[in-house]
Design an enzyme around this catalytic site. Structure first.
Site, PDB file in Angstrom:
ATOM      1  N   LYS B  29      63.874  77.355  -9.855  1.00  0.00           N
ATOM      2  CA  LYS B  29      63.073  76.798 -10.953  1.00  0.00           C
ATOM      3  C   LYS B  29      63.398  77.521 -12.256  1.00  0.00           C
ATOM      4  CE  LYS B  29      58.214  75.634 -11.993  1.00  0.00           C
ATOM      5  NZ  LYS B  29      56.812  75.752 -11.519  1.00  0.00           N
ATOM      6  N   SER B 104      54.366  71.493 -10.998  1.00  0.00           N
ATOM      7  CA  SER B 104      55.378  71.567 -12.023  1.00  0.00           C
ATOM      8  C   SER B 104      56.769  71.884 -11.477  1.00  0.00           C
ATOM      9  CB  SER B 104      54.990  72.631 -13.051  1.00  0.00           C
ATOM     10  OG  SER B 104      54.978  73.912 -12.452  1.00  0.00           O
ATOM     11  N   SER B 128      51.644  74.060  -7.999  1.00  0.00           N
ATOM     12  CA  SER B 128      52.940  73.592  -8.497  1.00  0.00           C
ATOM     13  C   SER B 128      54.092  73.655  -7.502  1.00  0.00           C
ATOM     14  CB  SER B 128      53.326  74.359  -9.761  1.00  0.00           C
ATOM     15  OG  SER B 128      52.598  73.869 -10.850  1.00  0.00           O
TER      16      SER B 128
END
Lengths: 92, 422
Positions: B29, B104, B128
């Site tokens: 990420k 996310s 997330s």
């Protein structure tokens, strides 16, 4: 409709505290949305006072010297630098 | 690589020649720092930011022999539930390109679901990792707070967030957790990992396990989701687990408490992006405060501005006791509620998300509705507990995730239970 009234001036005041400029459209949008969101947060009034159990302990270690970033590395993402320092806008 | 806007930066970073992850590809990420490789947090503010050091989890991936294949798209600074608030456009869900991958960590979950990486790292502040795992039909683990180092994770809400693994099976996710977990001198909140190998806990054996189902976390979900959830529970019962209802009255206030705390921490954490030390600088006229405010106006997207402003409001004079203090009370109440539940059950189960994946664009206009979608995941972060999302069938052809919550540092038991399903 929301009970919490957040007007445009209040949004501008908060934005000022947070150091974020907003255009007029954003001010209008946030003023509308913040009323609903803050009303929803208002339901926290129903939460009873809760005894906090302190489960924190200090974690200590000897103070040892380690390698860190070099000055050049620490500055490498700054938009402007001068003589090994961050260069910012004037203060007043 | 697929064309779903999964990667913000494609890069091949080789790890050690040998190790437990040798031959495995990992997507990371884009809020996890990679030395020498651009790390944007999905924000224009950090469009050109190149970290001078690796996050601890990245060093551990390299030592374990993994190859990092790129940095994945995400909601800007982790603020969102759909990966649509990224300054670089939304990621598409590999299972249905008209839908969001969740957020996310949407890019990371999509990378695994699309086969662009064997494994991925996400971060979970209020769900997330688990949300996109559920929406993309893969496995995600949000570790106990303190099990995985946050050093090198660009902070959004420090007291809530943890880095964790995403994979296509519970065993593979557990093996990645083995690599990244454990004490780190760079993060004083980390603890020693319990003396277990998580991958070995994925035995699929649920004989004798007691699973509690909090009624509050089932009542708000769509019928199709609830049906799949109950089918998965029946499957676990058939394999020898016992299922019983429990009640967690405090979780009714979890979403409010979560957003007040997360936004308050965000308003403080994101103060560092000022166009001087990091971030874009427009070279604006005026004094320090004016230049700073214009740089932040240009660099941050709407959701980030919304959260910084609401956090500033919640902490401001006159409102602190009404919002922030009450949110901390709610947080403690939630912790106590979970502790009480774990006196009678081994794990708790709920649907991960109350609905199947949203259509692209569907939820952007109403932030409050978006926040409510996090109802089942945020209590876990407030209580600092571990939780896992595993695929549990489909409704109308769209994936449903089942969430398993364990006691603090009880990753072993959720991995064991989850491995009976995936």
């Amino acid at each position: 409709m929301s009970d919490t009234v957040v007007d445009a001036d209040e949004v501008r005041h908060i934005a000022d505290l947070a150091r974020i400029d907003l255009d007029d459209e954003e001010v209008e949008l946030f003023a509308r949305q913040f009323g609903d969101i803050l009303d929803y947060f208002g339901a926290l009034d129903e939460v009873p006072e809760v005894e906090q159990e302190a489960d924190l302990v200090n974690v200590m270690r000897p103070d040892e010297v380690h390698d860190g970033l070099t000055q050049a590395e620490a500055l490498q993402n700054a938009p402007e630098t001068e003589d090994g320092y961050f260069k910012g806008p004037r203060v007043s | 690589m697929t064309d779903l806007n999964i990667f913000l930066t494609e890069e091949s970073i080789d790890g050690a020649d040998d190790g437990p992850l040798a031959g495995k590809t990992v997507a990371v990420k884009d809020n996890i720092s990679t030395k020498g490789v651009r790390t944007t947090c999905g924000s224009k503010m950090l469009e050109e930011y190149v970290p001078p050091y690796d996050a601890t989890v990245v060093s551990r991936l390299k030592e374990a022999g993994a190859t990092i294949v790129g940095k994945t798209n995400m909601d800007e600074f982790g603020m969102g539930t759909t990966t649509e608030t990224s300054a670089y456009g939304p990621t598409l869900n590999p299972l249905d390109e008209d839908r969001v991958p969740g957020g996310s960590s949407g890019g990371s979950a999509a990378a695994v679901a699309a086969g662009d990486a064997d494994l991925a790292l996400g971060s979970d502040t209020g769900g997330s990792i688990r949300c996109p795992a559920a929406f993309c039909g893969v496995v995600g683990i949000k570790p106990t707070y303190g099990l995985v180092s946050r050093y090198g994770l660009v902070a959004y809400a420090n007291s809530l967030e943890q880095i964790g693994p995403i994979a296509s099976s519970v065993e593979a996710a557990a093996a990645l957790l083995d690599v990244i977990s454990g004490k780190d001198p760079h993060d004083a909140t980390t603890r020693e990992k319990p003396d277990v190998t998580y991958a070995d806990a994925a035995t699929g054996d649920v004989e004798g396990l007691t699973i509690g189902v909090p009624t509050e976390l089932v009542s708000g979900a769509d019928d199709g989701v609830v049906e799949q959830f109950h089918d998965a529970l029946s499957e676990l019962e058939a394999q020898g687990a016992t299922v019983e209802e429990v009640t967690l009255p405090s979780v009714e206030h979890a979403v409010q408490a979560y957003y007040v705390i997360a936004m308050s921490e965000a308003s403080s954490n994101l103060a560092r992006f000022d166009g001087v030390r990091y971030g874009i600088s427009g070279g604006y006229e005026g004094n320090w405060n004016k230049a700073y405010a214009r740089s932040r106006e240009a660099g941050f997207g709407d959701e980030v501005k919304r959260r910084i402003l609401l956090g500033t409001y919640a902490l401001s004079a006159g409102y602190h006791d009404r919002y922030y203090k009450k949110a901390q009370d709610a947080r403690e109440w939630i912790k106590q509620d979970f502790n009480a539940a774990f006196e009678s059950v081994d794990v708790l189960a709920s649907p991960t998300m109350p609905t199947p994946p949203f259509k692209l664009g569907e939820s952007l206009s109403d932030p409050l509705q978006m926040y409510l979608a996090d109802a089942n995941t945020v209590p876990v972060n407030l209580a600092n507990l571990p939780a896992l999302s595993v695929p549990a069938g489909e409704t109308d052809g769209l994936p449903v995730g089942l969430q398993l919550i364990g006691p603090a540092f009880g990753e072993e038991v959720i991995i064991r239970a989850g491995s009976a399903l995936a």
